[in-house]
Design a protein around this motif. Structure first.
Motif, PDB file in Angstrom:
ATOM      1  N   THR A   1      16.453   2.490 -16.275  1.00  0.00           N
ATOM      2  CA  THR A   1      16.600   0.799 -16.468  1.00  0.00           C
ATOM      3  C   THR A   1      15.499  -0.288 -16.482  1.00  0.00           C
ATOM      4  O   THR A   1      15.381  -0.705 -16.784  1.00  0.00           O
ATOM      5  CB  THR A   1      18.129   0.253 -15.816  1.00  0.00           C
ATOM      6  N   VAL A   2      14.403   0.118 -15.005  1.00  0.00           N
ATOM      7  CA  VAL A   2      12.913  -0.051 -15.240  1.00  0.00           C
ATOM      8  C   VAL A   2      12.206   0.872 -15.970  1.00  0.00           C
ATOM      9  O   VAL A   2      11.678   1.571 -15.583  1.00  0.00           O
ATOM     10  CB  VAL A   2      12.748  -0.423 -14.290  1.00  0.00           C
ATOM     11  N   ASP A   3      11.473   0.013 -17.152  1.00  0.00           N
ATOM     12  CA  ASP A   3       9.943   0.289 -18.078  1.00  0.00           C
ATOM     13  C   ASP A   3       8.798   0.155 -16.995  1.00  0.00           C
ATOM     14  O   ASP A   3       7.924   1.417 -16.997  1.00  0.00           O
ATOM     15  CB  ASP A   3       9.845  -0.470 -18.975  1.00  0.00           C
ATOM     16  N   ASP A   4       8.474  -0.762 -16.216  1.00  0.00           N
ATOM     17  CA  ASP A   4       7.330  -1.343 -15.411  1.00  0.00           C
ATOM     18  C   ASP A   4       7.656  -1.886 -13.990  1.00  0.00           C
ATOM     19  O   ASP A   4       8.270  -2.909 -14.858  1.00  0.00           O
ATOM     20  CB  ASP A   4       6.547  -1.933 -16.493  1.00  0.00           C
ATOM     21  N   ILE A   5       6.858  -1.219 -13.231  1.00  0.00           N
ATOM     22  CA  ILE A   5       6.718  -2.166 -11.434  1.00  0.00           C
ATOM     23  C   ILE A   5       5.354  -2.627 -11.990  1.00  0.00           C
ATOM     24  O   ILE A   5       4.152  -1.731 -11.492  1.00  0.00           O
ATOM     25  CB  ILE A   5       7.273  -1.272 -10.796  1.00  0.00           C
ATOM     26  N   THR A   6       4.968  -3.627 -11.673  1.00  0.00           N
ATOM     27  CA  THR A   6       4.043  -4.370 -11.714  1.00  0.00           C
ATOM     28  C   THR A   6       3.661  -5.126 -10.120  1.00  0.00           C
ATOM     29  O   THR A   6       4.651  -5.876  -9.625  1.00  0.00           O
ATOM     30  CB  THR A   6       3.169  -5.632 -12.589  1.00  0.00           C
ATOM     31  N   ILE A   7       2.254  -4.863  -9.411  1.00  0.00           N
ATOM     32  CA  ILE A   7       2.048  -5.451  -8.256  1.00  0.00           C
ATOM     33  C   ILE A   7       1.020  -7.020  -8.279  1.00  0.00           C
ATOM     34  O   ILE A   7       0.192  -6.540  -8.969  1.00  0.00           O
ATOM     35  CB  ILE A   7       1.641  -4.122  -7.240  1.00  0.00           C
TER      36      ILE A   7
ATOM     37  N   GLU B   1      11.785   6.883  -8.798  1.00  0.00           N
ATOM     38  CA  GLU B   1      12.969   6.693  -9.212  1.00  0.00           C
ATOM     39  C   GLU B   1      12.806   6.362  -7.131  1.00  0.00           C
ATOM     40  O   GLU B   1      13.412   5.546  -7.009  1.00  0.00           O
ATOM     41  CB  GLU B   1      13.851   8.219  -9.058  1.00  0.00           C
ATOM     42  N   ASP B   2      11.577   7.321  -6.293  1.00  0.00           N
ATOM     43  CA  ASP B   2      11.415   6.676  -5.167  1.00  0.00           C
ATOM     44  C   ASP B   2      10.638   5.441  -4.958  1.00  0.00           C
ATOM     45  O   ASP B   2      11.365   4.326  -4.319  1.00  0.00           O
ATOM     46  CB  ASP B   2      11.002   7.980  -5.035  1.00  0.00           C
ATOM     47  N   LYS B   3      10.386   4.727  -5.719  1.00  0.00           N
ATOM     48  CA  LYS B   3       9.037   3.306  -6.035  1.00  0.00           C
ATOM     49  C   LYS B   3      10.944   2.762  -5.991  1.00  0.00           C
ATOM     50  O   LYS B   3      10.657   1.698  -5.140  1.00  0.00           O
ATOM     51  CB  LYS B   3       8.655   3.340  -6.625  1.00  0.00           C
ATOM     52  N   ILE B   4      11.659   2.555  -6.567  1.00  0.00           N
ATOM     53  CA  ILE B   4      12.115   1.869  -7.199  1.00  0.00           C
ATOM     54  C   ILE B   4      13.512   1.218  -5.772  1.00  0.00           C
ATOM     55  O   ILE B   4      13.962   0.497  -5.647  1.00  0.00           O
ATOM     56  CB  ILE B   4      13.143   1.791  -8.167  1.00  0.00           C
ATOM     57  N   LYS B   5      13.732   2.943  -5.430  1.00  0.00           N
ATOM     58  CA  LYS B   5      14.444   3.066  -4.468  1.00  0.00           C
ATOM     59  C   LYS B   5      13.791   2.289  -2.954  1.00  0.00           C
ATOM     60  O   LYS B   5      14.784   1.377  -2.141  1.00  0.00           O
ATOM     61  CB  LYS B   5      14.968   4.755  -3.128  1.00  0.00           C
ATOM     62  N   PHE B   6      12.439   2.037  -2.684  1.00  0.00           N
ATOM     63  CA  PHE B   6      11.907   2.203  -1.263  1.00  0.00           C
ATOM     64  C   PHE B   6      12.007   0.196  -1.831  1.00  0.00           C
ATOM     65  O   PHE B   6      11.501  -0.014  -1.234  1.00  0.00           O
ATOM     66  CB  PHE B   6       9.760   2.421  -1.893  1.00  0.00           C
ATOM     67  N   ILE B   7      11.441  -0.582  -3.225  1.00  0.00           N
ATOM     68  CA  ILE B   7      11.308  -1.604  -3.439  1.00  0.00           C
ATOM     69  C   ILE B   7      12.824  -2.122  -2.996  1.00  0.00           C
ATOM     70  O   ILE B   7      13.476  -3.286  -2.392  1.00  0.00           O
ATOM     71  CB  ILE B   7      11.481  -2.049  -5.087  1.00  0.00           C
ATOM     72  N   VAL B   8      14.169  -1.581  -3.693  1.00  0.00           N
ATOM     73  CA  VAL B   8      15.825  -2.052  -3.671  1.00  0.00           C
ATOM     74  C   VAL B   8      15.604  -1.872  -1.673  1.00  0.00           C
ATOM     75  O   VAL B   8      16.968  -2.808  -0.917  1.00  0.00           O
ATOM     76  CB  VAL B   8      16.292  -1.173  -3.381  1.00  0.00           C
TER      77      VAL B   8
ATOM     78  N   ASP C   1       0.618  -1.363   0.116  1.00  0.00           N
ATOM     79  CA  ASP C   1       0.066   0.455   0.324  1.00  0.00           C
ATOM     80  C   ASP C   1       0.968   1.157   0.188  1.00  0.00           C
ATOM     81  O   ASP C   1       0.766   2.302  -0.643  1.00  0.00           O
ATOM     82  CB  ASP C   1      -0.627   0.068   0.995  1.00  0.00           C
ATOM     83  N   LYS C   2       1.961   1.507   1.248  1.00  0.00           N
ATOM     84  CA  LYS C   2       2.821   2.378   0.788  1.00  0.00           C
ATOM     85  C   LYS C   2       3.688   2.347  -0.497  1.00  0.00           C
ATOM     86  O   LYS C   2       3.723   3.521  -0.721  1.00  0.00           O
ATOM     87  CB  LYS C   2       4.307   2.398   1.622  1.00  0.00           C
ATOM     88  N   LEU C   3       4.246   1.323  -1.050  1.00  0.00           N
ATOM     89  CA  LEU C   3       4.318   1.456  -2.512  1.00  0.00           C
ATOM     90  C   LEU C   3       3.764   2.213  -3.865  1.00  0.00           C
ATOM     91  O   LEU C   3       4.270   2.877  -4.535  1.00  0.00           O
ATOM     92  CB  LEU C   3       4.730   0.095  -2.556  1.00  0.00           C
ATOM     93  N   GLU C   4       2.323   1.702  -3.574  1.00  0.00           N
ATOM     94  CA  GLU C   4       1.332   2.449  -4.756  1.00  0.00           C
ATOM     95  C   GLU C   4       0.928   3.633  -3.939  1.00  0.00           C
ATOM     96  O   GLU C   4       0.936   4.814  -5.267  1.00  0.00           O
ATOM     97  CB  GLU C   4       0.282   1.523  -3.752  1.00  0.00           C
ATOM     98  N   GLN C   5       1.617   4.200  -2.834  1.00  0.00           N
ATOM     99  CA  GLN C   5       0.963   6.051  -3.063  1.00  0.00           C
ATOM    100  C   GLN C   5       2.146   6.654  -3.438  1.00  0.00           C
ATOM    101  O   GLN C   5       2.035   7.516  -3.557  1.00  0.00           O
ATOM    102  CB  GLN C   5       0.875   5.944  -0.597  1.00  0.00           C
ATOM    103  N   ILE C   6       2.936   5.833  -3.617  1.00  0.00           N
ATOM    104  CA  ILE C   6       5.080   7.025  -4.317  1.00  0.00           C
ATOM    105  C   ILE C   6       4.284   6.882  -5.822  1.00  0.00           C
ATOM    106  O   ILE C   6       3.866   6.241  -6.433  1.00  0.00           O
ATOM    107  CB  ILE C   6       6.187   6.074  -3.435  1.00  0.00           C
ATOM    108  N   LEU C   7       4.251   7.996  -6.203  1.00  0.00           N
ATOM    109  CA  LEU C   7       4.162   8.373  -7.450  1.00  0.00           C
ATOM    110  C   LEU C   7       4.696   8.822  -8.710  1.00  0.00           C
ATOM    111  O   LEU C   7       5.533   7.998  -9.306  1.00  0.00           O
ATOM    112  CB  LEU C   7       3.800  10.047  -7.438  1.00  0.00           C
ATOM    113  N   ASP C   8       6.848   8.851  -7.620  1.00  0.00           N
ATOM    114  CA  ASP C   8       8.147   9.054  -8.854  1.00  0.00           C
ATOM    115  C   ASP C   8       7.962   7.678  -8.500  1.00  0.00           C
ATOM    116  O   ASP C   8       8.698   7.237  -7.155  1.00  0.00           O
ATOM    117  CB  ASP C   8       9.254  10.354  -7.572  1.00  0.00           C
TER     118      ASP C   8
ATOM    119  N   VAL D   1       6.149  -8.198  -6.649  1.00  0.00           N
ATOM    120  CA  VAL D   1       6.070  -7.607  -7.224  1.00  0.00           C
ATOM    121  C   VAL D   1       7.627  -7.732  -8.433  1.00  0.00           C
ATOM    122  O   VAL D   1       7.865  -8.175  -8.025  1.00  0.00           O
ATOM    123  CB  VAL D   1       7.485  -5.825  -6.530  1.00  0.00           C
ATOM    124  N   TYR D   2       7.060  -6.838  -9.227  1.00  0.00           N
ATOM    125  CA  TYR D   2       7.299  -7.073 -11.082  1.00  0.00           C
ATOM    126  C   TYR D   2       8.212  -6.044 -11.609  1.00  0.00           C
ATOM    127  O   TYR D   2       7.332  -5.169 -11.771  1.00  0.00           O
ATOM    128  CB  TYR D   2       6.371  -7.707 -11.808  1.00  0.00           C
TER     129      TYR D   2
END
Length: 162
Positions: A122-128, A45-52, A36-43, A147-148
């Motif tokens: 380097t990442v085109d898409d993030i799918t949950i 780059e920020d999503k990818i940092k959160f994932i890493v 849910d937190k990940l889905e709320q991140i709009l940017d 998380v794909y």
């Protein structure tokens, strides 16, 4: 007096530094809250940092306990057939055309090089994937959610040169 002081110091340090069991073992509920937190991140780059960051923090847990005899309790935790709680790690998968790579530093520590190259260029898409869609892709382990990440050609070229 000295013993009392020692006990007091141990109690205080334990309360400050110790984590509760629910904080330390990844569960389905913890995963859903994180997603849910990940889905709320709009940017992106920020999503990818959160994932890493999540991949790194989950790397201390092995995902070996999830088997066919696993069941989910009412509080959203996975248990083995003995009733012991087992970690339910999110699955992070890197989709590379016909092949996918599971990003798990516990199983594959050498993948830390991959994490260094994950960014918005380097990442085109993030799918949950949650629930049945995750289970249909990854079987019983998909109960923990997925998380794909879909990398692009630039990412593949960076990895090939390393």
């Amino acid at each position: 007096m000295r013993d009392l002081l020692l006990i007091l110091l141990l109690t205080i340090s334990n309360n400050i530094f110790a984590q509760t069991k629910t904080d330390t073992i990844p569960s389905i509920q913890n995963n859903l809250a994180w997603l849910d937190k990940l889905e709320q991140i709009l940017d992106k780059e920020d999503k990818i940092k959160f994932i890493v960051k999540k991949i790194k923090s989950d790397s201390i847990y092995a995902n070996t306990g999830v088997k066919l005899s696993t069941y989910i309790s009412a509080n959203g935790c996975l248990h083995n057939n003995f009733g012991n709680e087992i970690p339910c790690k999110l699955i992070f998968a890197l989709d590379d055309k016909k092949l996918y790579t599971e990003l798990d530093l516990n199983k594959f520590p050498e993948q830390s090089i991959i994490l260094k190259h994950l960014n918005s260029e380097t990442v085109d898409d993030i799918t949950i994937f949650k629930g049945l869609s995750a289970t249909s892709l990854f079987g019983i382990r998909g109960n923990c959610n997925v998380v794909y990440l879909k990398p692009n050609k630039k990412f593949r070229n960076l990895i090939k040169t390393k």
